[in-house]
Scaffold this active site. Sequence first.
Site, PDB file in Angstrom:
ATOM      1  N   TYR A 225      36.512  42.026  39.682  1.00 57.61           N
ATOM      2  CA  TYR A 225      37.473  42.815  40.475  1.00 57.61           C
ATOM      3  C   TYR A 225      36.817  44.102  40.991  1.00 57.61           C
ATOM      4  O   TYR A 225      36.823  44.384  42.199  1.00 57.61           O
ATOM      5  CB  TYR A 225      38.715  43.145  39.629  1.00 57.61           C
ATOM      6  CG  TYR A 225      39.597  44.182  40.279  1.00 57.61           C
ATOM      7  CD1 TYR A 225      40.221  43.926  41.487  1.00 57.61           C
ATOM      8  CD2 TYR A 225      39.779  45.437  39.683  1.00 57.61           C
ATOM      9  CE1 TYR A 225      41.007  44.889  42.101  1.00 57.61           C
ATOM     10  CE2 TYR A 225      40.566  46.397  40.295  1.00 57.61           C
ATOM     11  CZ  TYR A 225      41.177  46.122  41.500  1.00 57.61           C
ATOM     12  OH  TYR A 225      41.942  47.083  42.113  1.00 57.61           O
TER      13      TYR A 225
ATOM     14  N   THR B 283      39.317  51.468  43.746  1.00 56.99           N
ATOM     15  CA  THR B 283      39.780  51.547  42.359  1.00 56.99           C
ATOM     16  C   THR B 283      38.781  52.260  41.473  1.00 56.99           C
ATOM     17  O   THR B 283      37.566  52.205  41.728  1.00 56.99           O
ATOM     18  CB  THR B 283      39.989  50.120  41.816  1.00 56.99           C
ATOM     19  OG1 THR B 283      40.144  50.172  40.398  1.00 56.99           O
ATOM     20  CG2 THR B 283      38.793  49.226  42.100  1.00 56.99           C
TER      21      THR B 283
END
Length: 329
Positions: A140, A116
């Site tokens: 995350y 990501t």
Amino acid sequence: MKVLVTGGAGYIGSHVVRQLGRAGHEVVVFDNLSTGYRWAVTCGELVVGDLADEQALEALFETHRFDAVLHFAANIVVPESVSNPLKYYSNNTRNTLNLLKAIERHRVPHMVFSSTAAVYGMPAETVLTEDLPLAPINPYGASKMMSERMIMDLAAASSLGYVILRYFNVAGANPEGVLGQATPEATHLIKVACECVAGVREGMSVFGTDYDTRDGTCVRDYIHVEDLAKAHVMALDYMARGGESVVLNCGYGRGFTVREVIDVVREQAGVDFPVTETGRRAGDPAALMADNRRITETLGWTPDFDDLATIVRTALAWEKIWQDRKAGS
Ligand code: UDP
């Protein structure tokens, strides 16, 4: 190739599974169905199981001889990762470790990993190259950065080859209306706006209007899920041809503000809905866009859906199908 797809019943994984099937690959999906759906697995075999279960993983790898593993299974909600970090280090980082142990034991030669843009954190640049230092600002992003590192270290110590794909903002849906984002309690901008159009939300908020951008709202690089899925299929072909391990950004290299996105949703839907301007959401960088030269050069990838109206149209069409289906069941 015989391919294991973890998280193949989820939003992005299911689009990739469909394309893998069309490209003639043999697919086995491993998914705990926590946020994915059985119906989303449109080809291959679904094995319901959890990556935390090392015995189940071992049984899976003993049953099948995989040529490649595509690893999507993960939790992906940034605010949740802040309030419940250990969930992310367990389900993302530790479970990737479990998967890598099986990959090592069974000498699987190729891996594609879903990473990501959150690994970059709050960079000073707005157009990001893969070589920027990684500085995630939430658990995350950190859970994904740690997973990347484990993959690289195992690859250095073994014959494993990898393609790590760093996704920017993924949106849109399969244009045939077969698949789309069905995640409950979705938080992503385009999905939220589509839910407003569908009437399942009363309205939505714009988080922050005082950013240093053209209209004061955050700029993001929205990529159509089918273009992203194509990158995975091309990554497999690349590794099969003997391509070197590589990290690649997945985005179009241009951005839209939150206001621009909402305007396109209203325009494409022909429906208005209430939008409230509120304060900034914690941890949102002002602008993030992919420098995508490396994926273009390395894989020969070119987008087919680089158009915000198309992304929004397919997302809206899917939202209608999904809400009708839920209402009928
Ligand atoms: N956003 C917003 N309202 C929403 C959801 C998102 O204003 O209901 C903004 C968010 O603050 C960010 C951009 O839209 O600037 C994209 O957010 P999203 O959660 O879709 O993806 P992220 O960039 O955080 O991965």
